[in-house]
Design a protein around this motif. Structure first.
Motif, PDB file in Angstrom:
ATOM      1  N   VAL A 141     -31.565  -2.676 -26.999  1.00 24.23           N
ATOM      2  CA  VAL A 141     -31.213  -1.335 -27.463  1.00 24.23           C
ATOM      3  C   VAL A 141     -31.413  -1.179 -28.972  1.00 24.23           C
ATOM      4  O   VAL A 141     -31.543  -0.063 -29.475  1.00 24.23           O
ATOM      5  CB  VAL A 141     -29.754  -1.006 -27.071  1.00 24.23           C
ATOM      6  CG1 VAL A 141     -28.768  -1.735 -27.987  1.00 24.23           C
ATOM      7  CG2 VAL A 141     -29.502   0.495 -27.096  1.00 24.23           C
ATOM      8  N   MET A 145     -33.597  -0.853 -31.304  1.00 20.74           N
ATOM      9  CA  MET A 145     -35.026  -0.596 -31.428  1.00 20.74           C
ATOM     10  C   MET A 145     -35.528  -0.743 -32.858  1.00 20.74           C
ATOM     11  O   MET A 145     -36.685  -1.115 -33.088  1.00 20.74           O
ATOM     12  CB  MET A 145     -35.345   0.804 -30.907  1.00 20.74           C
ATOM     13  CG  MET A 145     -34.969   1.017 -29.459  1.00 20.74           C
ATOM     14  SD  MET A 145     -35.292   2.718 -28.929  1.00 20.74           S
ATOM     15  CE  MET A 145     -34.550   2.681 -27.284  1.00 20.74           C
ATOM     16  N   THR A 163     -39.659  -2.850 -28.389  1.00 24.44           N
ATOM     17  CA  THR A 163     -39.705  -1.442 -27.993  1.00 24.44           C
ATOM     18  C   THR A 163     -41.136  -1.017 -27.683  1.00 24.44           C
ATOM     19  O   THR A 163     -41.401  -0.313 -26.704  1.00 24.44           O
ATOM     20  CB  THR A 163     -39.130  -0.550 -29.104  1.00 24.44           C
ATOM     21  OG1 THR A 163     -37.784  -0.953 -29.376  1.00 24.44           O
ATOM     22  CG2 THR A 163     -39.142   0.909 -28.687  1.00 24.44           C
ATOM     23  N   VAL A 177     -38.898   4.882 -18.787  1.00 28.04           N
ATOM     24  CA  VAL A 177     -38.017   3.959 -19.486  1.00 28.04           C
ATOM     25  C   VAL A 177     -37.791   2.726 -18.617  1.00 28.04           C
ATOM     26  O   VAL A 177     -37.856   2.786 -17.387  1.00 28.04           O
ATOM     27  CB  VAL A 177     -36.663   4.642 -19.815  1.00 28.04           C
ATOM     28  CG1 VAL A 177     -35.879   4.947 -18.541  1.00 28.04           C
ATOM     29  CG2 VAL A 177     -35.840   3.790 -20.761  1.00 28.04           C
ATOM     30  N   HIS A 191     -29.788  10.820 -29.097  1.00 28.58           N
ATOM     31  CA  HIS A 191     -30.392  10.313 -30.322  1.00 28.58           C
ATOM     32  C   HIS A 191     -29.315   9.622 -31.148  1.00 28.58           C
ATOM     33  O   HIS A 191     -28.286  10.216 -31.463  1.00 28.58           O
ATOM     34  CB  HIS A 191     -31.031  11.446 -31.133  1.00 28.58           C
ATOM     35  CG  HIS A 191     -32.211  12.065 -30.435  1.00 28.58           C
ATOM     36  ND1 HIS A 191     -33.506  11.657 -30.656  1.00 28.58           N
ATOM     37  CD2 HIS A 191     -32.281  13.056 -29.506  1.00 28.58           C
ATOM     38  CE1 HIS A 191     -34.328  12.370 -29.896  1.00 28.58           C
ATOM     39  NE2 HIS A 191     -33.606  13.224 -29.198  1.00 28.58           N
ATOM     40  N   GLN A 223     -33.076   6.927 -32.896  1.00 31.28           N
ATOM     41  CA  GLN A 223     -33.579   6.270 -31.700  1.00 31.28           C
ATOM     42  C   GLN A 223     -33.199   7.090 -30.469  1.00 31.28           C
ATOM     43  O   GLN A 223     -32.020   7.227 -30.155  1.00 31.28           O
ATOM     44  CB  GLN A 223     -33.012   4.851 -31.592  1.00 31.28           C
ATOM     45  CG  GLN A 223     -33.380   3.957 -32.758  1.00 31.28           C
ATOM     46  CD  GLN A 223     -32.674   2.610 -32.719  1.00 31.28           C
ATOM     47  OE1 GLN A 223     -32.026   2.270 -31.751  1.00 31.28           O
ATOM     48  NE2 GLN A 223     -32.800   1.854 -33.797  1.00 31.28           N
ATOM     49  N   THR A 226     -32.583   7.696 -26.598  1.00 27.90           N
ATOM     50  CA  THR A 226     -32.234   6.800 -25.507  1.00 27.90           C
ATOM     51  C   THR A 226     -31.800   7.590 -24.286  1.00 27.90           C
ATOM     52  O   THR A 226     -31.066   8.577 -24.404  1.00 27.90           O
ATOM     53  CB  THR A 226     -31.106   5.818 -25.926  1.00 27.90           C
ATOM     54  OG1 THR A 226     -30.724   5.026 -24.798  1.00 27.90           O
ATOM     55  CG2 THR A 226     -29.889   6.553 -26.438  1.00 27.90           C
ATOM     56  N   THR A 228     -30.480   6.046 -20.918  1.00 28.18           N
ATOM     57  CA  THR A 228     -30.123   4.969 -20.013  1.00 28.18           C
ATOM     58  C   THR A 228     -28.634   5.069 -19.699  1.00 28.18           C
ATOM     59  O   THR A 228     -27.874   5.679 -20.452  1.00 28.18           O
ATOM     60  CB  THR A 228     -30.407   3.580 -20.623  1.00 28.18           C
ATOM     61  OG1 THR A 228     -29.669   3.458 -21.850  1.00 28.18           O
ATOM     62  CG2 THR A 228     -31.878   3.383 -20.900  1.00 28.18           C
ATOM     63  N   PHE A 231     -26.177   0.362 -22.172  1.00 23.55           N
ATOM     64  CA  PHE A 231     -26.494   0.379 -23.596  1.00 23.55           C
ATOM     65  C   PHE A 231     -27.128  -0.961 -23.968  1.00 23.55           C
ATOM     66  O   PHE A 231     -28.338  -1.107 -23.959  1.00 23.55           O
ATOM     67  CB  PHE A 231     -25.247   0.665 -24.423  1.00 23.55           C
ATOM     68  CG  PHE A 231     -25.549   1.004 -25.860  1.00 23.55           C
ATOM     69  CD1 PHE A 231     -26.201   2.186 -26.181  1.00 23.55           C
ATOM     70  CD2 PHE A 231     -25.186   0.150 -26.879  1.00 23.55           C
ATOM     71  CE1 PHE A 231     -26.498   2.507 -27.504  1.00 23.55           C
ATOM     72  CE2 PHE A 231     -25.467   0.462 -28.203  1.00 23.55           C
ATOM     73  CZ  PHE A 231     -26.115   1.639 -28.518  1.00 23.55           C
TER      74      PHE A 231
END
Length: 500
Positions: free
Chosen positions: A85, A87, A94, A121, A303, A311, A313, A315, A318
């Protein structure tokens, strides 16, 4: 757990040869021990415990990859301490994930240009991937219903009763009704005609399975797309399709390239696939890709900037390891299209070896179809004396883990065994498995014959005893009758003599 009190003894035990020399009581199960133990002792203890686990390569119940090349093992070990995570800290990891997403999307014929970035993803298996895809469908449906001024509180998904349990989890966790098409003995996968009949204005998507967990069979996504397109034109609903390709997504493109099931069909808006199944990576990685950016609502993407930069995300998890994503990229560039095709062909050939061997026994019905995931599902022709569950249990004596289970509702009276063929299952192992199955079945046949003989003998003895008992009773009655006649003659004779 006893630890020596003196420093000399403690130092000596730091280099113990075997953990049992150090551990003199039962291992901790509920409470953390008070003192440390040497690292080699801790290793030996846990290693000994793990010896009681099954052999992963003989676990034919699992679709999950159990072997990778040593070079990839090294990459995995070197990246175990990387948190995916983060990134900003690990930008190359990534980038590798993004490369994998692009490769998978193009493998599934996503309508993107050569230099365009695909939408998708990496996930922790297909379970998380399905959750994300389902949430995207639910949110898109809700937005449309709100814009139309209609209620948006009763969404549903239509699917077959052969779906993996993660679909039931999604429905329960995120308050979506699951409308299930039951199976029949003529069709062990979702019937597209029945599925489309169940679709209503609250259906957020129809979920089709490319590689049923029960039989490995591919559902007819193309026919589903045609029927649903027709219904959408009649109703104006525009109901989409999600393809759960957890098992078959890395099989169909290589073995059946002309089979239309993916983004070549207009209503297919998202696809999930398990990298840790026929993607040939150890457990812990899945993927979900969307047809276009419009299919993933912006308000589901978060974000964050507290890890060093902005970043995005999307998902449910985490923190997670980077190693499986790196391993997936390794397999893609190591094998390429031809390499994956060769692996899948080899798996399919071993399925045929197993199928032919079982058919020769004359004791089994093959449930699997020729087109599908490399697995073999089969049932007993005669289960009056022993069942597939007995066979499954007996095969564990030889180390094989082969599941036996009943089929879903409406066909739950059908019980099957299922063997999943993975890359590390060789021709010789297939021959060995056939021999062990034959041995187990022959033992059960012999036991049945012995039981039948024993039962027949018992029945004969009971019959003989019954006849002997009846004869004895008849003899007693004859004897009693003879004595009675004699006594009457004797008494009658005395009376006659006295009167004279």
């Amino acid at each position: 757990m006893v630890i020596s009190s003196t420093t000399d003894d403690y130092d000596q035990n730091l280099h113990c040869t075997f953990a049992s020399r150090y551990v003199r009581t039962s291992l901790p199960r509920f409470k953390m021990p008070d003192k440390p133990i040497p690292k080699d002792a801790a290793y030996q203890i846990i290693n000994d415990e793990l010896m009681l686990d099954g052999n992963p390569r003989l676990n034919l119940a699992s679709f999950v990859t159990t072997w990778m090349e040593p070079e990839c093992d090294k990459l995995i070990m070197s990246s175990l301490n990387k948190n995916y995570v983060d990134m900003d800290e690990y930008p190359v990891t990534t980038e590798l994930q993004n490369r994998c997403v692009n490769m998978i999307a193009r493998l599934f014929h996503a309508p993107i240009g050569e230099d365009d970035t695909a939408v998708g993803v990496g996930t922790v298996g297909s379970s998380e991937a399905i959750m994300l895809a389902g949430l995207a469908f639910k949110r898109k449906w809700q937005e449309k219903r709100k814009s139309q001024g209609k209620t948006y509180h009763n969404p549903n998904i239509v699917t077959g009763s052969n779906v993996q349990v993660c679909w039931e989890k999604f429905a329960r966790y995120f308050e979506v009704d699951l409308k299930v098409v039951n199976l029949t003995e003529d069709c062990y996968v979702m019937d597209p005609v029945k599925a489309v009949e169940m679709v209503d204005e609250n259906t957020i998507c129809v979920a089709a399975i490319l590689g049923s967990t029960m039989t490995g069979e591919f559902e007819d996504v193309k026919l589903l797309n045609e029927l649903l397109t027709k219904k959408n034109k009649e109703t104006g609903w525009n109901t989409p399709i999600h393809v759960d390709a957890a098992s078959g997504g890395f099989v169909a493109p290589f073995l059946y390239p002309d089979l239309e099931w993916d983004f070549r069909l207009p209503l297919v808006r998202s696809i999930n696939v398990s990298g840790h199944k026929y993607g040939l990576v150890y457990a812990g990685v899945g993927w979900v890709v969307w047809r276009t950016k419009e299919d993933l609502p912006d308000d589901l993407v978060f974000h964050i900037n507290y890890l060093g930069s902005d970043q995005p995300t999307f998902t449910l998890n985490f923190s997670k390891g980077s190693s499986q994503i790196i391993a997936q990229y390794y397999q893609f560039i190591r094998l390429g299209f031809e390499g994956y095709k060769d692996v899948m062909k080899n798996c399919n050939e071993n399925v045929m070896v197993l199928k032919e061997g079982l058919e020769k026994t004359g004791r089994f019905n093959i449930i699997s179809k020729d087109i599908g995931v490399p697995l073999l599902a089969f049932s007993l022709k005669d289960s009056s004396s022993y069942t597939v569950f007995h066979i499954s249990e007996s095969l564990r004596r030889f180390g094989w883990v082969i599941p036996a289970y009943t089929m879903p509702p409406d066909v739950q009276h059908v019980s099957v065994l299922r063997v999943v063929i993975r890359e590390d299952f060789s021709h010789s192992l297939a021959d060995r498995l056939i021999a062990d199955i034959v041995r187990v079945v022959n033992e059960m046949e012999a036991a049945r014959s012995t039981d039948n003989t024993r039962n027949a003998n018992i029945s004969t003895i009971k019959t003989r005893n019954t006849h002997e008992g009846e004869a004895s009773e008849h003899s007693k009655r004859e004897m009693q009758l003879g004595i009675s006649k004699f006594w009457r003659r004797f008494v009658h004779g005395k009376k006659s003599s006295s009167v004279c």
